[in-house]
Design an enzyme around this catalytic site. Structure first.
Site, PDB file in Angstrom:
ATOM      1  N   GLN A 102      56.469  51.936  15.999  1.00 39.04           N
ATOM      2  CA  GLN A 102      55.515  53.042  16.202  1.00 39.04           C
ATOM      3  C   GLN A 102      54.164  52.476  16.604  1.00 39.04           C
ATOM      4  O   GLN A 102      53.254  53.223  16.918  1.00 39.04           O
ATOM      5  CB  GLN A 102      55.343  53.832  14.904  1.00 39.04           C
ATOM      6  CG  GLN A 102      56.608  54.469  14.409  1.00 39.04           C
ATOM      7  CD  GLN A 102      56.438  54.973  12.976  1.00 39.04           C
ATOM      8  OE1 GLN A 102      55.995  56.087  12.749  1.00 39.04           O
ATOM      9  NE2 GLN A 102      56.774  54.147  12.016  1.00 39.04           N
ATOM     10  N   HIS A 120      55.652  55.048  20.552  1.00 37.94           N
ATOM     11  CA  HIS A 120      54.370  55.732  20.737  1.00 37.94           C
ATOM     12  C   HIS A 120      53.523  55.137  21.853  1.00 37.94           C
ATOM     13  O   HIS A 120      52.311  55.327  21.894  1.00 37.94           O
ATOM     14  CB  HIS A 120      53.593  55.753  19.413  1.00 37.94           C
ATOM     15  CG  HIS A 120      54.284  56.557  18.343  1.00 37.94           C
ATOM     16  ND1 HIS A 120      53.981  56.473  17.008  1.00 37.94           N
ATOM     17  CD2 HIS A 120      55.285  57.470  18.436  1.00 37.94           C
ATOM     18  CE1 HIS A 120      54.771  57.299  16.325  1.00 37.94           C
ATOM     19  NE2 HIS A 120      55.571  57.907  17.167  1.00 37.94           N
ATOM     20  N   CYS A 146      42.957  58.475  38.756  1.00 37.65           N
ATOM     21  CA  CYS A 146      44.296  58.133  39.230  1.00 37.65           C
ATOM     22  C   CYS A 146      44.256  57.804  40.723  1.00 37.65           C
ATOM     23  O   CYS A 146      43.648  58.536  41.502  1.00 37.65           O
ATOM     24  CB  CYS A 146      45.226  59.318  38.969  1.00 37.65           C
ATOM     25  SG  CYS A 146      46.858  59.123  39.692  1.00 37.65           S
ATOM     26  N   GLY A 186      56.668  48.767   6.760  1.00 42.14           N
ATOM     27  CA  GLY A 186      55.269  49.086   7.019  1.00 42.14           C
ATOM     28  C   GLY A 186      55.007  50.437   7.647  1.00 42.14           C
ATOM     29  O   GLY A 186      54.051  50.596   8.395  1.00 42.14           O
ATOM     30  N   ASN A 212      57.796  47.826   1.778  1.00 40.78           N
ATOM     31  CA  ASN A 212      56.504  48.524   1.789  1.00 40.78           C
ATOM     32  C   ASN A 212      55.898  48.410   0.393  1.00 40.78           C
ATOM     33  O   ASN A 212      56.586  48.667  -0.595  1.00 40.78           O
ATOM     34  CB  ASN A 212      56.736  50.009   2.145  1.00 40.78           C
ATOM     35  CG  ASN A 212      55.448  50.715   2.535  1.00 40.78           C
ATOM     36  OD1 ASN A 212      54.424  50.545   1.889  1.00 40.78           O
ATOM     37  ND2 ASN A 212      55.510  51.508   3.584  1.00 40.78           N
TER      38      ASN A 212
HETATM   39  P1  NAD Z   1      50.680  54.571   8.412  1.00 39.19           P
HETATM   40  O1  NAD Z   1      49.282  54.076   8.546  1.00 39.19           O
HETATM   41  O2  NAD Z   1      50.907  56.017   8.210  1.00 39.19           O
HETATM   42  O3  NAD Z   1      51.352  53.806   7.193  1.00 39.19           O
HETATM   43  C1  NAD Z   1      51.224  52.420   7.019  1.00 39.19           C
HETATM   44  C2  NAD Z   1      52.212  51.997   5.939  1.00 39.19           C
HETATM   45  O4  NAD Z   1      52.216  50.584   5.859  1.00 39.19           O
HETATM   46  C3  NAD Z   1      51.895  52.534   4.547  1.00 39.19           C
HETATM   47  O5  NAD Z   1      53.051  53.111   3.978  1.00 39.19           O
HETATM   48  C4  NAD Z   1      51.495  51.270   3.761  1.00 39.19           C
HETATM   49  O6  NAD Z   1      51.890  51.338   2.409  1.00 39.19           O
HETATM   50  C5  NAD Z   1      52.273  50.216   4.502  1.00 39.19           C
HETATM   51  N1  NAD Z   1      51.736  48.862   4.441  1.00 39.19           N
HETATM   52  C6  NAD Z   1      50.429  48.481   4.358  1.00 39.19           C
HETATM   53  N2  NAD Z   1      50.352  47.129   4.376  1.00 39.19           N
HETATM   54  C7  NAD Z   1      51.623  46.661   4.468  1.00 39.19           C
HETATM   55  C8  NAD Z   1      52.195  45.356   4.539  1.00 39.19           C
HETATM   56  N3  NAD Z   1      51.429  44.258   4.514  1.00 39.19           N
HETATM   57  N4  NAD Z   1      53.535  45.234   4.626  1.00 39.19           N
HETATM   58  C9  NAD Z   1      54.329  46.336   4.654  1.00 39.19           C
HETATM   59  N5  NAD Z   1      53.840  47.600   4.602  1.00 39.19           N
HETATM   60  C10 NAD Z   1      52.506  47.758   4.495  1.00 39.19           C
HETATM   61  O7  NAD Z   1      51.464  54.011   9.663  1.00 39.19           O
HETATM   62  P2  NAD Z   1      52.693  54.560  10.468  1.00 39.19           P
HETATM   63  O8  NAD Z   1      53.742  55.063   9.534  1.00 39.19           O
HETATM   64  O9  NAD Z   1      53.011  53.485  11.429  1.00 39.19           O
HETATM   65  O10 NAD Z   1      52.156  55.831  11.277  1.00 39.19           O
HETATM   66  C11 NAD Z   1      50.904  55.749  11.902  1.00 39.19           C
HETATM   67  C12 NAD Z   1      50.808  56.282  13.306  1.00 39.19           C
HETATM   68  O11 NAD Z   1      49.585  55.823  13.896  1.00 39.19           O
HETATM   69  C13 NAD Z   1      51.877  55.763  14.220  1.00 39.19           C
HETATM   70  O12 NAD Z   1      52.251  56.827  15.005  1.00 39.19           O
HETATM   71  C14 NAD Z   1      51.221  54.678  15.097  1.00 39.19           C
HETATM   72  O13 NAD Z   1      51.548  54.881  16.468  1.00 39.19           O
HETATM   73  C15 NAD Z   1      49.746  54.874  14.947  1.00 39.19           C
HETATM   74  N6  NAD Z   1      49.023  53.618  14.596  1.00 39.19           N
HETATM   75  C16 NAD Z   1      49.314  52.429  15.213  1.00 39.19           C
HETATM   76  C17 NAD Z   1      48.656  51.248  14.859  1.00 39.19           C
HETATM   77  C18 NAD Z   1      49.006  49.953  15.558  1.00 39.19           C
HETATM   78  O14 NAD Z   1      49.467  49.983  16.686  1.00 39.19           O
HETATM   79  N7  NAD Z   1      48.811  48.800  14.921  1.00 39.19           N
HETATM   80  C19 NAD Z   1      47.666  51.281  13.864  1.00 39.19           C
HETATM   81  C20 NAD Z   1      47.374  52.510  13.250  1.00 39.19           C
HETATM   82  C21 NAD Z   1      48.062  53.664  13.625  1.00 39.19           C
HETATM   83 ZN    ZN Z   2      47.806  61.071  38.958  1.00 36.86          ZN
END
Ligand code: NAD
Ligand code: ZN
Length: 246
Positions: A102, A120, A146, A186, A212
């Site tokens: 994601q 995503h 564009c 995560g 997690n």
């Molecule tokens: P979320 O932020 O909703 O949840 C993060 C989860 O990771 C939590 O359950 C937390 O307990 C867990 N976590 C924290 N540290 C951890 C570790 N060291 N090891 C394992 N787990 C750990 O994230 P989500 O469920 O991915 O949903 C968020 C949405 O936002 C997604 O759609 C994503 O596209 C976007 N997003 C992406 C990024 C990125 O690309 N790095 C960052 C933030 C949000």
């Molecule tokens: Zn276009």
């Protein structure tokens, strides 16, 4: 649900040939990219609906563009961590392996993962807000137009209230239906349809391992739920698997 990091887990995983890993923001939190749901419900200080919806872009494209531009600048200096690397290594241990993420940060590919479904999208690309045109990302202050239709470009990520590209979703569902072992790491397992993928896998006979530090709605269906950070599990797990599979 079994709470321990058991021998059985290791042997079941080692004996699987079709493996899926689903990752979320938690895995990139380990390299300093903030997760989505902080305690205050804000995403780097702003409510997500102000910056991560098509409505927000329609209302104030410049605000959304500038916010993503800042994120890109912050993320540019960040490289993948041990958990990303462990997942890339895991891929080499199984004949049929799919990584569904994601995350939009592109770090899995940078770490060497190959069969990756980016549900995503990817922040390192732009796309047209009207037609299909895609381009490498821009850090211009002014929103680029564009090259085909002249409309505003936008980051190539999937916002709230938007559909996941059909090809990516089909691939993710297919892999989940077919796999024997599903590892979910995560993710808070709240954003759909990603959160349903482990359930689809389970319903089709796969074993599910969750990693997690916090419980999630998936904890109840997981065969093993390890209340740990991925960095404390994945690199170790890969080393143990290597010694079994060699
Ligand atoms: P979320 O932020 O909703 O949840 C993060 C989860 O990771 C939590 O359950 C937390 O307990 C867990 N976590 C924290 N540290 C951890 C570790 N060291 N090891 C394992 N787990 C750990 O994230 P989500 O469920 O991915 O949903 C968020 C949405 O936002 C997604 O759609 C994503 O596209 C976007 N997003 C992406 C990024 C990125 O690309 N790095 C960052 C933030 C949000
Ligand atoms: Zn276009």
């Amino acid at each position: 649900m079994k709470e321990i990091y058991s021998e059985e887990l290791l042997w079941q995983l080692a004996g699987s040939s079709k493996v899926v890993v689903l990752t979320g923001a938690g895995i990139s939190a380990e390299v300093g990219i903030p997760t989505f749901r902080g305690p205050d419900g804000l995403w780097e200080g702003v409510p997500p609906e102000r910056v991560a919806t098509p409505e927000a872009f329609k209302r104030d494209p410049q605000f959304v563009w500038s916010w993503y531009r800042e994120r890109r600048i912050k993320m540019e200096g960040i490289s993948f961590g041990p958990s990303h690397k462990a997942i890339a290594e895991l891929e080499s241990l199984f004949p049929d392996f799919t990584l569904i993420t994601q995350n939009i940060d592109g770090l899995h590919k940078k770490a060497g993962s190959q069969n990756v479904v980016e549900l995503h999208g990817n922040i390192w690309f732009d796309r047209c807000s009207k037609c299909e045109y895609k381009d490498a990302f821009s850090l211009e202050l002014e929103i680029p137009k564009c090259k085909i239709c002249g409309n505003l470009m936008r980051p190539d990520v999937v916002w709230f209230n938007e559909q996941i590209p059909q090809d990516a979703l089909n691939e993710a569902i297919q892999a989940s239906v077919n796999c024997q072992f599903f590892i979910v790491v995560g993710t808070s397992a709240i954003v759909q349809p990603a959160a349903s993928l482990p359930i689809i896998a389970k319903d089709n006979g796969a074993l599910v391992l969750e990693i997690n530090p916090n419980p999630t709605p998936l904890t109840l269906i997981a065969d093993w739920s390890l209340r740990e950070k991925s960095i404390d599990i994945l690199p170790n797990l890969v080393e143990m698997l290597k010694s079994i599979l060699k």
